[in-house]
Enzyme design. Structure first.
Site, PDB file in Angstrom:
ATOM      1  N   ARG A 274       4.040 -30.651 -19.021  1.00  0.00           N
ATOM      2  CA  ARG A 274       3.311 -31.839 -18.564  1.00  0.00           C
ATOM      3  C   ARG A 274       1.947 -31.953 -19.251  1.00  0.00           C
ATOM      4  O   ARG A 274       1.483 -33.052 -19.549  1.00  0.00           O
ATOM      5  CB  ARG A 274       3.142 -31.782 -17.042  1.00  0.00           C
ATOM      6  CG  ARG A 274       2.512 -33.029 -16.464  1.00  0.00           C
ATOM      7  CD  ARG A 274       2.720 -33.104 -14.957  1.00  0.00           C
ATOM      8  NE  ARG A 274       2.287 -34.369 -14.419  1.00  0.00           N
ATOM      9  CZ  ARG A 274       1.282 -34.486 -13.549  1.00  0.00           C
ATOM     10  NH1 ARG A 274       0.630 -33.413 -13.141  1.00  0.00           N
ATOM     11  NH2 ARG A 274       0.935 -35.676 -13.096  1.00  0.00           N
TER      12      ARG A 274
ATOM     13  N   HIS B  22       0.496 -35.251 -21.143  1.00  0.00           N
ATOM     14  CA  HIS B  22      -0.772 -35.894 -20.767  1.00  0.00           C
ATOM     15  C   HIS B  22      -1.780 -35.866 -21.917  1.00  0.00           C
ATOM     16  O   HIS B  22      -2.551 -36.802 -22.089  1.00  0.00           O
ATOM     17  CB  HIS B  22      -1.357 -35.234 -19.518  1.00  0.00           C
ATOM     18  CG  HIS B  22      -0.712 -35.710 -18.252  1.00  0.00           C
ATOM     19  ND1 HIS B  22      -1.402 -35.957 -17.092  1.00  0.00           N
ATOM     20  CD2 HIS B  22       0.580 -36.008 -17.983  1.00  0.00           C
ATOM     21  CE1 HIS B  22      -0.562 -36.381 -16.158  1.00  0.00           C
ATOM     22  NE2 HIS B  22       0.650 -36.409 -16.665  1.00  0.00           N
TER      23      HIS B  22
ATOM     24  N   ASP C 143      -4.326 -34.129 -29.368  1.00  0.00           N
ATOM     25  CA  ASP C 143      -5.468 -33.524 -30.066  1.00  0.00           C
ATOM     26  C   ASP C 143      -6.143 -32.448 -29.228  1.00  0.00           C
ATOM     27  O   ASP C 143      -7.297 -32.089 -29.490  1.00  0.00           O
ATOM     28  CB  ASP C 143      -6.488 -34.612 -30.434  1.00  0.00           C
ATOM     29  CG  ASP C 143      -7.133 -35.236 -29.212  1.00  0.00           C
ATOM     30  OD1 ASP C 143      -6.652 -34.970 -28.085  1.00  0.00           O
ATOM     31  OD2 ASP C 143      -8.123 -35.971 -29.365  1.00  0.00           O
TER      32      ASP C 143
ATOM     33  N   SER D  30      -7.528 -32.601 -26.567  1.00  0.00           N
ATOM     34  CA  SER D  30      -8.748 -33.016 -25.857  1.00  0.00           C
ATOM     35  C   SER D  30      -8.615 -32.755 -24.364  1.00  0.00           C
ATOM     36  O   SER D  30      -9.622 -32.604 -23.667  1.00  0.00           O
ATOM     37  CB  SER D  30      -9.062 -34.483 -26.133  1.00  0.00           C
ATOM     38  OG  SER D  30      -7.914 -35.265 -25.935  1.00  0.00           O
TER      39      SER D  30
ATOM     40  N   ASN E 119      -5.231 -36.301 -13.990  1.00  0.00           N
ATOM     41  CA  ASN E 119      -5.062 -34.919 -14.432  1.00  0.00           C
ATOM     42  C   ASN E 119      -5.291 -33.927 -13.314  1.00  0.00           C
ATOM     43  O   ASN E 119      -5.113 -32.737 -13.499  1.00  0.00           O
ATOM     44  CB  ASN E 119      -6.082 -34.591 -15.537  1.00  0.00           C
ATOM     45  CG  ASN E 119      -5.705 -35.267 -16.829  1.00  0.00           C
ATOM     46  OD1 ASN E 119      -4.526 -35.482 -17.082  1.00  0.00           O
ATOM     47  ND2 ASN E 119      -6.696 -35.596 -17.611  1.00  0.00           N
TER      48      ASN E 119
ATOM     49  N   HIS F 121      11.453 -34.177 -15.826  1.00  0.00           N
ATOM     50  CA  HIS F 121      11.376 -33.987 -14.372  1.00  0.00           C
ATOM     51  C   HIS F 121      12.562 -33.187 -13.836  1.00  0.00           C
ATOM     52  O   HIS F 121      12.757 -33.114 -12.629  1.00  0.00           O
ATOM     53  CB  HIS F 121      11.249 -35.339 -13.666  1.00  0.00           C
ATOM     54  CG  HIS F 121       9.904 -35.993 -13.881  1.00  0.00           C
ATOM     55  ND1 HIS F 121       9.598 -37.267 -13.459  1.00  0.00           N
ATOM     56  CD2 HIS F 121       8.774 -35.531 -14.495  1.00  0.00           C
ATOM     57  CE1 HIS F 121       8.336 -37.558 -13.791  1.00  0.00           C
ATOM     58  NE2 HIS F 121       7.825 -36.527 -14.433  1.00  0.00           N
ATOM     59  N   THR F 122      13.331 -32.580 -14.692  1.00  0.00           N
ATOM     60  CA  THR F 122      14.377 -31.633 -14.286  1.00  0.00           C
ATOM     61  C   THR F 122      13.760 -30.289 -13.914  1.00  0.00           C
ATOM     62  O   THR F 122      14.438 -29.407 -13.382  1.00  0.00           O
ATOM     63  CB  THR F 122      15.424 -31.443 -15.415  1.00  0.00           C
ATOM     64  OG1 THR F 122      16.420 -30.519 -14.978  1.00  0.00           O
ATOM     65  CG2 THR F 122      14.805 -30.878 -16.696  1.00  0.00           C
TER      66      THR F 122
ATOM     67  N   ASP G 226      13.627 -31.689  -9.078  1.00  0.00           N
ATOM     68  CA  ASP G 226      15.091 -31.573  -9.159  1.00  0.00           C
ATOM     69  C   ASP G 226      15.474 -30.496  -8.155  1.00  0.00           C
ATOM     70  O   ASP G 226      15.306 -29.306  -8.419  1.00  0.00           O
ATOM     71  CB  ASP G 226      15.516 -31.176 -10.582  1.00  0.00           C
ATOM     72  CG  ASP G 226      16.992 -30.806 -10.670  1.00  0.00           C
ATOM     73  OD1 ASP G 226      17.709 -30.891  -9.642  1.00  0.00           O
ATOM     74  OD2 ASP G 226      17.431 -30.417 -11.769  1.00  0.00           O
TER      75      ASP G 226
HETATM   76  C1  HEM Z   1       8.033 -41.696 -17.267  1.00  0.00           C
HETATM   77  C2  HEM Z   1       6.876 -41.723 -16.628  1.00  0.00           C
HETATM   78  C3  HEM Z   1       6.328 -40.541 -15.878  1.00  0.00           C
HETATM   79  C4  HEM Z   1       5.730 -40.592 -14.668  1.00  0.00           C
HETATM   80  C5  HEM Z   1       5.472 -41.851 -13.828  1.00  0.00           C
HETATM   81  C6  HEM Z   1       5.394 -39.247 -14.298  1.00  0.00           C
HETATM   82  C7  HEM Z   1       4.758 -38.896 -13.126  1.00  0.00           C
HETATM   83  C8  HEM Z   1       4.652 -37.618 -12.641  1.00  0.00           C
HETATM   84  C9  HEM Z   1       4.099 -37.249 -11.368  1.00  0.00           C
HETATM   85  C10 HEM Z   1       3.505 -38.222 -10.351  1.00  0.00           C
HETATM   86  C11 HEM Z   1       4.250 -35.914 -11.228  1.00  0.00           C
HETATM   87  C12 HEM Z   1       3.857 -35.051 -10.026  1.00  0.00           C
HETATM   88  C13 HEM Z   1       2.489 -34.499 -10.204  1.00  0.00           C
HETATM   89  C14 HEM Z   1       2.035 -33.727  -8.995  1.00  0.00           C
HETATM   90  O1  HEM Z   1       2.194 -34.193  -7.877  1.00  0.00           O
HETATM   91  O2  HEM Z   1       1.492 -32.625  -9.182  1.00  0.00           O
HETATM   92  C15 HEM Z   1       4.872 -35.422 -12.427  1.00  0.00           C
HETATM   93  C16 HEM Z   1       5.176 -34.115 -12.675  1.00  0.00           C
HETATM   94  C17 HEM Z   1       5.659 -33.657 -13.883  1.00  0.00           C
HETATM   95  N1  HEM Z   1       5.878 -34.411 -15.022  1.00  0.00           N
HETATM   96 FE1  HEM Z   1       5.889 -36.398 -15.131  1.00  0.00          FE
HETATM   97  N2  HEM Z   1       5.798 -38.410 -15.293  1.00  0.00           N
HETATM   98  C18 HEM Z   1       6.361 -39.155 -16.283  1.00  0.00           C
HETATM   99  C19 HEM Z   1       6.831 -38.681 -17.492  1.00  0.00           C
HETATM  100  C20 HEM Z   1       6.792 -37.361 -17.872  1.00  0.00           C
HETATM  101  C21 HEM Z   1       7.037 -36.878 -19.212  1.00  0.00           C
HETATM  102  C22 HEM Z   1       7.302 -37.770 -20.418  1.00  0.00           C
HETATM  103  C23 HEM Z   1       6.938 -35.526 -19.164  1.00  0.00           C
HETATM  104  C24 HEM Z   1       7.086 -34.523 -20.278  1.00  0.00           C
HETATM  105  C25 HEM Z   1       7.758 -34.723 -21.374  1.00  0.00           C
HETATM  106  C26 HEM Z   1       6.665 -35.178 -17.789  1.00  0.00           C
HETATM  107  C27 HEM Z   1       6.587 -33.895 -17.304  1.00  0.00           C
HETATM  108  C28 HEM Z   1       6.323 -33.572 -15.995  1.00  0.00           C
HETATM  109  C29 HEM Z   1       6.453 -32.229 -15.465  1.00  0.00           C
HETATM  110  C30 HEM Z   1       6.993 -31.024 -16.222  1.00  0.00           C
HETATM  111  C31 HEM Z   1       6.009 -32.279 -14.150  1.00  0.00           C
HETATM  112  C32 HEM Z   1       5.897 -31.109 -13.163  1.00  0.00           C
HETATM  113  C33 HEM Z   1       4.508 -30.531 -13.269  1.00  0.00           C
HETATM  114  C34 HEM Z   1       4.321 -29.242 -12.464  1.00  0.00           C
HETATM  115  O3  HEM Z   1       5.230 -28.782 -11.782  1.00  0.00           O
HETATM  116  O4  HEM Z   1       3.210 -28.668 -12.557  1.00  0.00           O
HETATM  117  N3  HEM Z   1       6.550 -36.307 -17.048  1.00  0.00           N
HETATM  118  N4  HEM Z   1       5.098 -36.469 -13.281  1.00  0.00           N
HETATM  119  C1  LIG Z   2      -6.243 -28.042 -13.797  1.00  0.00           C
HETATM  120  C2  LIG Z   2      -7.592 -28.630 -13.777  1.00  0.00           C
HETATM  121  O1  LIG Z   2      -8.452 -28.222 -14.507  1.00  0.00           O
HETATM  122  N1  LIG Z   2      -7.774 -29.626 -12.944  1.00  0.00           N
HETATM  123  C3  LIG Z   2      -9.078 -30.252 -12.784  1.00  0.00           C
HETATM  124  C4  LIG Z   2      -8.882 -31.768 -12.720  1.00  0.00           C
HETATM  125  O2  LIG Z   2     -10.058 -32.386 -12.282  1.00  0.00           O
HETATM  126  C5  LIG Z   2     -10.573 -31.912 -11.048  1.00  0.00           C
HETATM  127  C6  LIG Z   2     -11.714 -32.794 -10.572  1.00  0.00           C
HETATM  128  O3  LIG Z   2     -12.662 -33.054 -11.558  1.00  0.00           O
HETATM  129  C7  LIG Z   2     -10.973 -30.459 -11.185  1.00  0.00           C
HETATM  130  O4  LIG Z   2     -11.514 -29.958  -9.960  1.00  0.00           O
HETATM  131  C8  LIG Z   2      -9.736 -29.682 -11.529  1.00  0.00           C
HETATM  132  O5  LIG Z   2     -10.071 -28.327 -11.755  1.00  0.00           O
END
Ligand code: HEM
Ligand SMILES: CC(=O)N[C@H]1CO[C@H](CO)[C@@H](O)[C@@H]1O
Ligand SMILES: *[C@@H]1O[C@H](CO)[C@@H](O)[C@H](O)[C@H]1NC(C)=O
Ligand SMILES: *[C@@H]1O[C@H](CO)[C@@H](O)[C@H](O)[C@H]1NC(C)=O
Length: 327
Positions: free
Chosen positions: A63, A67, A75, A77, A94, A194-195, A246
């Protein structure tokens, strides 16, 4: 008069050079062949060790790469730490990025610097690590293009509007991905990330409790799945609680995400609408039934994602510390 002509020629020359830089400096799979030939095995080793400590390494790193690329280009950043809390990583979108993704890159950079100091960008290390975590979770491997340079600015204010929201529909997703040179099939394939990984209950609670006036539960949600989510995420649950996205094979990088969509088990509107919308449904069904089609499309789309607004050639810098600009 003469000076004027020289000036014009100099400007023309500079324009020509700029044209060269833009077309010349491209990403290449063997970019570090002469300068850091073992970079990929060094990164892989660090990522594997980190994965042995926590599974979260996988979703967090994947993720983070997404981002970074959508935020202001691939880059690195997103890795910049700001004492004022106004860097890209501090943007609201973020805030839920798991620290294990950052930690993975910082550790991999330290290992790479020990072998080839000052040569490999943090942006490239993140791109390699993002591929490695997919493979560690059972996904298909692919070649990563290299040669990115690290950015010299990182602003939270540059992020809003650049990242997709979980409430987006297919039209909104398609438009945002198109801005990053990713087509609709790329968008569907990348959503398959999201798998693996987690979502906080707050990101989809609207689909369980306040969807619409007539129907508090989103009617596109599988009823069994909806009650399962209601148990995991009771109304007004602690906002720190997160669930597997998933829920069938949460720790495997496979095509189960698409099978879930076919069953009404997508966690966000942005996921489920890929099946609901008949512009994207056929691709979802294909990826659900043919793991090979998904794997190939995902690999292709990840390489395209890795090209978004990259800095190359002499642009940007090779950061020494991934969390700070070189002084
Ligand atoms: C298509 C539009 C997308 C939306 C609207 C979206 C939105 C989100 C949101 C809301 C979360 C949950 C974050 C949280 O509650 O902590 C999430 C998690 C995640 N997203 Fe997406 N995402 C998108 C596309 C992608 C893409 C393109 C990737 C990577 C190629 C990705 C990888 C992930 C991963 C791996 C997580 C799990 C993060 C974790 O467990 O720390 N997502 N996403
Ligand atoms: C993982 C991480 O660094 N998250 C930061 C995202 O932004 C908030 C608010 O500025 C920080 O408190 C988190 O550490
Ligand atoms: C709901 O999900 C189950 C699998 O968990 C599936 O067997 C069933 O067909 C789904 N129902 C609908 C309406 O998609
Ligand atoms: C697409 O779906 C809509 C309903 O959402 C339906 O009215 C329309 O006929 C469908 N079009 C095709 C080509 O299947």
């Amino acid at each position: 008069m003469k000076g004027g002509l020289a000036g014009v020629l100099a400007v023309l020359f500079l324009l020509a050079m700029e044209g060269f830089a833009a077309t010349d400096a491209q990403l290449a799979e063997n970019f570090y062949k002469g300068t850091c030939p073992n970079v990929e095995s060094i990164v892989k080793q660090v990522v594997t060790t980190k994965f042995g400590q926590t599974f979260v390494t996988i979703p967090a790193t994947l993720r983070l790469f997404f981002h970074d690329c959508f935020g202001q280009g691939c880059d690195a950043s997103i890795l910049i730490a700001s004492p004022n809390g106004d860097a890209e990583k501090d943007a609201q979108d973020n805030q839920s990025l798991a620290g294990d993704g950052f930690d993975t890159v910082v550790k991999a950079k330290a290992a790479v610097e020990a072998s080839c100091p000052g040569v490999v960008s943090c942006a490239d290390i993140l791109a390699i690590a993002a591929r490695d975590v997919v493979v560690l979770a059972g996904g298909q491997s692919f070649k990563v293009e290299l040669g990115r340079r690290d950015g010299v600015s990182s602003k939270a204010s540059s992020v809003p509007g650049r990242l997709p929201q979980p409430t987006f529909n297919v039209a909104q997703l398609t438009a945002l991905f198109a801005k990053n040179n990713l087509n609709q099939v790329d968008m569907i394939a990348l959503s398959g990330a999201h798998t693996v990984g987690f979502s906080h209950c707050t990101r989809f609670a609207n689909r369980l409790y306040s969807f619409s006036a007539n129907s508090p539960v989103d009617p596109s949600l599988n009823a069994t799945f909806a009650s399962q989510l209601e148990q995991e995420c009771p109304q007004n649950v602690d906002p720190r609680i997160a669930v597997n996205m998933d829920q069938v094979t949460p720790q495997t990088f496979d095509n189960q995400y698409y099978k879930n969509l076919v069953n009404g088990m997508g966690i966000f509107t942005s996921d489920q609408d890929l099946f609901t919308n008949n512009a994207t449904r056929a691709t979802v069904v294909d990826f659900a039934n043919n793991a090979g089609d998904f794997n190939a499309a995902f690999a292709k789309a990840m390489r395209k994602l890795g090209r978004v607004n990259v800095l190359t050639g002499t642009q940007g810098q090779i950061r020494t510390d991934c969390t700070a600009f070189n002084s």
